[in-house]
Design a protein around this motif. Structure first.
Motif, PDB file in Angstrom:
ATOM      1  N   ARG A  59      -3.073  -3.206   9.004  1.00  0.00           N
ATOM      2  CA  ARG A  59      -2.101  -4.130   8.417  1.00  0.00           C
ATOM      3  C   ARG A  59      -2.755  -4.844   7.250  1.00  0.00           C
ATOM      4  O   ARG A  59      -3.959  -5.134   7.304  1.00  0.00           O
ATOM      5  CB  ARG A  59      -1.716  -5.169   9.486  1.00  0.00           C
ATOM      6  CG  ARG A  59      -0.734  -6.204   9.063  1.00  0.00           C
ATOM      7  CD  ARG A  59      -0.257  -6.979  10.282  1.00  0.00           C
ATOM      8  NE  ARG A  59      -1.279  -7.886  10.817  1.00  0.00           N
ATOM      9  CZ  ARG A  59      -1.437  -9.156  10.440  1.00  0.00           C
ATOM     10  NH1 ARG A  59      -0.658  -9.673   9.524  1.00  0.00           N
ATOM     11  NH2 ARG A  59      -2.367  -9.911  10.979  1.00  0.00           N
ATOM     12  N   GLN A  60      -1.979  -5.111   6.189  1.00  0.00           N
ATOM     13  CA  GLN A  60      -2.484  -5.905   5.060  1.00  0.00           C
ATOM     14  C   GLN A  60      -1.619  -7.157   4.922  1.00  0.00           C
ATOM     15  O   GLN A  60      -0.390  -7.079   5.017  1.00  0.00           O
ATOM     16  CB  GLN A  60      -2.408  -5.113   3.761  1.00  0.00           C
ATOM     17  CG  GLN A  60      -3.317  -3.879   3.727  1.00  0.00           C
ATOM     18  CD  GLN A  60      -3.282  -3.159   2.395  1.00  0.00           C
ATOM     19  OE1 GLN A  60      -4.285  -2.971   1.764  1.00  0.00           O
ATOM     20  NE2 GLN A  60      -2.112  -2.761   1.968  1.00  0.00           N
ATOM     21  N   THR A  61      -2.265  -8.276   4.673  1.00  0.00           N
ATOM     22  CA  THR A  61      -1.493  -9.509   4.469  1.00  0.00           C
ATOM     23  C   THR A  61      -1.195  -9.733   2.985  1.00  0.00           C
ATOM     24  O   THR A  61      -0.341 -10.536   2.640  1.00  0.00           O
ATOM     25  CB  THR A  61      -2.262 -10.724   5.019  1.00  0.00           C
ATOM     26  OG1 THR A  61      -3.567 -10.723   4.444  1.00  0.00           O
ATOM     27  CG2 THR A  61      -2.369 -10.657   6.535  1.00  0.00           C
ATOM     28  N   ALA A  62      -1.910  -9.036   2.120  1.00  0.00           N
ATOM     29  CA  ALA A  62      -1.661  -9.164   0.678  1.00  0.00           C
ATOM     30  C   ALA A  62      -1.820  -7.799   0.015  1.00  0.00           C
ATOM     31  O   ALA A  62      -2.497  -7.663  -1.004  1.00  0.00           O
ATOM     32  CB  ALA A  62      -2.619 -10.191   0.069  1.00  0.00           C
ATOM     33  N   GLY A  63      -1.183  -6.792   0.619  1.00  0.00           N
ATOM     34  CA  GLY A  63      -1.242  -5.439   0.055  1.00  0.00           C
ATOM     35  C   GLY A  63      -0.566  -5.448  -1.308  1.00  0.00           C
ATOM     36  O   GLY A  63       0.493  -6.042  -1.471  1.00  0.00           O
ATOM     37  N   ARG A  64      -1.176  -4.812  -2.284  1.00  0.00           N
ATOM     38  CA  ARG A  64      -0.580  -4.843  -3.612  1.00  0.00           C
ATOM     39  C   ARG A  64      -0.275  -3.443  -4.124  1.00  0.00           C
ATOM     40  O   ARG A  64      -0.951  -2.483  -3.780  1.00  0.00           O
ATOM     41  CB  ARG A  64      -1.443  -5.610  -4.612  1.00  0.00           C
ATOM     42  CG  ARG A  64      -2.871  -5.166  -4.710  1.00  0.00           C
ATOM     43  CD  ARG A  64      -3.663  -6.051  -5.675  1.00  0.00           C
ATOM     44  NE  ARG A  64      -5.020  -5.577  -5.798  1.00  0.00           N
ATOM     45  CZ  ARG A  64      -6.039  -6.041  -5.096  1.00  0.00           C
ATOM     46  NH1 ARG A  64      -5.847  -7.007  -4.216  1.00  0.00           N
ATOM     47  NH2 ARG A  64      -7.257  -5.547  -5.267  1.00  0.00           N
ATOM     48  N   ILE A 139      -0.030   4.849  -5.049  1.00  0.00           N
ATOM     49  CA  ILE A 139      -1.470   4.798  -5.298  1.00  0.00           C
ATOM     50  C   ILE A 139      -1.766   3.722  -6.332  1.00  0.00           C
ATOM     51  O   ILE A 139      -1.059   3.610  -7.340  1.00  0.00           O
ATOM     52  CB  ILE A 139      -1.952   6.177  -5.799  1.00  0.00           C
ATOM     53  CG1 ILE A 139      -1.788   7.185  -4.659  1.00  0.00           C
ATOM     54  CG2 ILE A 139      -3.408   6.132  -6.248  1.00  0.00           C
ATOM     55  CD1 ILE A 139      -1.537   8.569  -5.110  1.00  0.00           C
ATOM     56  N   LEU A 140      -2.764   2.924  -6.052  1.00  0.00           N
ATOM     57  CA  LEU A 140      -3.181   1.888  -6.987  1.00  0.00           C
ATOM     58  C   LEU A 140      -4.665   2.069  -7.262  1.00  0.00           C
ATOM     59  O   LEU A 140      -5.501   1.784  -6.399  1.00  0.00           O
ATOM     60  CB  LEU A 140      -2.929   0.498  -6.375  1.00  0.00           C
ATOM     61  CG  LEU A 140      -3.382  -0.688  -7.226  1.00  0.00           C
ATOM     62  CD1 LEU A 140      -2.493  -0.820  -8.464  1.00  0.00           C
ATOM     63  CD2 LEU A 140      -3.333  -1.979  -6.412  1.00  0.00           C
ATOM     64  N   CYS A 141      -4.977   2.579  -8.459  1.00  0.00           N
ATOM     65  CA  CYS A 141      -6.381   2.789  -8.820  1.00  0.00           C
ATOM     66  C   CYS A 141      -6.880   1.573  -9.579  1.00  0.00           C
ATOM     67  O   CYS A 141      -6.243   1.150 -10.548  1.00  0.00           O
ATOM     68  CB  CYS A 141      -6.524   4.023  -9.712  1.00  0.00           C
ATOM     69  SG  CYS A 141      -6.232   5.540  -8.834  1.00  0.00           S
ATOM     70  N   ALA A 154      -9.704   3.795  -5.271  1.00  0.00           N
ATOM     71  CA  ALA A 154      -8.404   4.447  -5.157  1.00  0.00           C
ATOM     72  C   ALA A 154      -7.721   3.893  -3.914  1.00  0.00           C
ATOM     73  O   ALA A 154      -8.148   4.159  -2.794  1.00  0.00           O
ATOM     74  CB  ALA A 154      -8.577   5.952  -5.039  1.00  0.00           C
ATOM     75  N   GLY A 155      -6.691   3.088  -4.125  1.00  0.00           N
ATOM     76  CA  GLY A 155      -5.941   2.490  -3.014  1.00  0.00           C
ATOM     77  C   GLY A 155      -4.705   3.345  -2.743  1.00  0.00           C
ATOM     78  O   GLY A 155      -3.914   3.597  -3.646  1.00  0.00           O
ATOM     79  N   ILE A 156      -4.592   3.793  -1.512  1.00  0.00           N
ATOM     80  CA  ILE A 156      -3.544   4.775  -1.176  1.00  0.00           C
ATOM     81  C   ILE A 156      -2.724   4.244  -0.004  1.00  0.00           C
ATOM     82  O   ILE A 156      -3.272   3.928   1.058  1.00  0.00           O
ATOM     83  CB  ILE A 156      -4.207   6.122  -0.791  1.00  0.00           C
ATOM     84  CG1 ILE A 156      -5.021   6.647  -1.981  1.00  0.00           C
ATOM     85  CG2 ILE A 156      -3.160   7.145  -0.341  1.00  0.00           C
ATOM     86  CD1 ILE A 156      -6.011   7.736  -1.623  1.00  0.00           C
TER      87      ILE A 156
HETATM   88  C1  BTN Z   1       2.352   1.500  -5.676  1.00  0.00           C
HETATM   89  O1  BTN Z   1       3.093   2.450  -5.389  1.00  0.00           O
HETATM   90  O2  BTN Z   1       2.775   0.536  -6.341  1.00  0.00           O
HETATM   91  C2  BTN Z   1       0.926   1.536  -5.221  1.00  0.00           C
HETATM   92  C3  BTN Z   1       0.797   1.099  -3.784  1.00  0.00           C
HETATM   93  C4  BTN Z   1      -0.630   1.131  -3.287  1.00  0.00           C
HETATM   94  C5  BTN Z   1      -0.749   0.570  -1.896  1.00  0.00           C
HETATM   95  C6  BTN Z   1      -2.112   0.772  -1.319  1.00  0.00           C
HETATM   96  S1  BTN Z   1      -2.176   0.410   0.406  1.00  0.00           S
HETATM   97  C7  BTN Z   1      -3.914   0.522   0.382  1.00  0.00           C
HETATM   98  C8  BTN Z   1      -4.378  -0.133  -0.901  1.00  0.00           C
HETATM   99  N1  BTN Z   1      -4.526  -1.565  -0.738  1.00  0.00           N
HETATM  100  C9  BTN Z   1      -3.662  -2.252  -1.492  1.00  0.00           C
HETATM  101  O3  BTN Z   1      -3.582  -3.498  -1.544  1.00  0.00           O
HETATM  102  N2  BTN Z   1      -2.903  -1.411  -2.191  1.00  0.00           N
HETATM  103  C10 BTN Z   1      -3.244  -0.022  -1.944  1.00  0.00           C
END
Ligand code: BTN
Length: 280
Positions: A59-64, A139-141, A154-156
């Motif tokens: 779980r992420q509390t501030a996933g971006r 994906i957030l690089c 590489a955030g997936i």
């Molecule tokens: C997008 O489609 O806008 C990119 C989303 C990326 C989400 C992943 S989840 C794991 C990693 N940690 C984050 O905070 N973001 C990326």
């Protein structure tokens, strides 16, 4: 370190160390809750963690997400994964940084196809979609420049077992999950292992321009090709493919082709006709 909970010793019924070995990752950290896995991976990389180091959270509390958007996923329903990628030894410098997100998007699409058997699409720059059904992964690089060429995190985020009603209002109708698409329960460890495997090849090519085989594999999955698009709200033309540096190629009304390196792309016209059909 920027974690909110202790690292887990077991995940999905097996010791984390066994997953690490099975996946060939030099280092694997699995957390129950965290702000963003990208921040943890970055902190590990800054402390010297090698390429391929992986951080997973329940779980992420501030996933971006891209463009400052939030990334939500219910506890345990998604893969929330960040991987440290460093320039390969002796490899070229950052000749085409814009190729990295495309290369990673392709790796994630191939991995998810391998596990689910579903044909998936890519929406520039790096959304993985189930054509006609919705987005399954984003994906957030994030690149950090520095001595030795720096590194990329590489955030997936992969939607694995969410039901359509589990998605928040702002993405309901445009998001789906691998289990929904496959019509059966999909295993998170299987997808995670396949992604890390596919990323090994991608990491070898790091920031080199996309080669002919990669461009062909992307073209096969490109859901924007032939569509009329706006970029950041401005109508710009018809998508005609991807350039080796990772830019989107658009043909304008005067026939000239321009390159888009960043921005939010939307499909214009009749494609937006109805709920859930408006997502390529
Ligand atoms: C997008 O489609 O806008 C990119 C989303 C990326 C989400 C992943 S989840 C794991 C990693 N940690 C984050 O905070 N973001 C990326």
């Amino acid at each position: 370190m920027v974690t909110e909970g202790a690292a887990l010793a077991t995940w999905e019924g097996r010791p984390v160390e066994e997953w690490r070995e099975a996946w060939g990752a030099p280092r694997l950290v699995v957390l129950d809750a965290v702000g963003s896995t990208n921040d943890v991976a970055r902190a590990l990389a800054e402390a010297g963690a090698p390429t391929g180091t992986a951080v997973v959270a329940e779980r992420q509390t501030a996933g971006r997400g891209r463009g400052g958007r939030r990334w939500h996923a219910p506890h345990g329903a998604a893969i929330l994964l960040s991987v440290v990628l460093r320039p390969p030894p002796g490899g070229s410098a950052m000749t085409a940084p814009g190729a990295i997100p495309l290369r990673i998007g392709l790796a994630v699409a191939r991995a998810a196809e391998r596990v689910t058997g579903a044909g998936l699409g890519l929406k520039w720059p790096n959304d993985v979609v189930a054509p006609g059904r919705g987005k399954v992964a984003g994906i957030l690089c994030e690149a950090v420049l520095g001595a030795g060429g720096g590194f990329v995190v590489a955030g997936i985020g992969v939607n694995v077992s969410q039901r359509l009603e589990d998605f928040p209002d702002e993405v309901r109708g445009t998001a789906t999950s691998l289990s929904t698409v496959a019509g059966r329960q999909i295993s998170r460890p299987d997808v995670c292992g396949a992604i890390l495997d596919a990323l090994r090849d991608a990491a070898m090519r790091y920031a080199e321009p996309l080669d002919a085989r990669e461009l062909e594999a992307i073209a096969d999955r490109d859901v924007l090709r032939g569509r009329e698009l706006s970029v950041d709200g401005v109508p710009r033309g018809v998508a005609v493919g991807i350039a080796p540096e990772g830019a989107l190629r658009l043909r304008g009304p005067d026939g000239s082709v321009s390159l888009v390196h960043s921005g939010t792309v939307r499909v214009l016209g009749s494609y937006h006709s109805g709920p859930r059909e408006h997502y390529p």
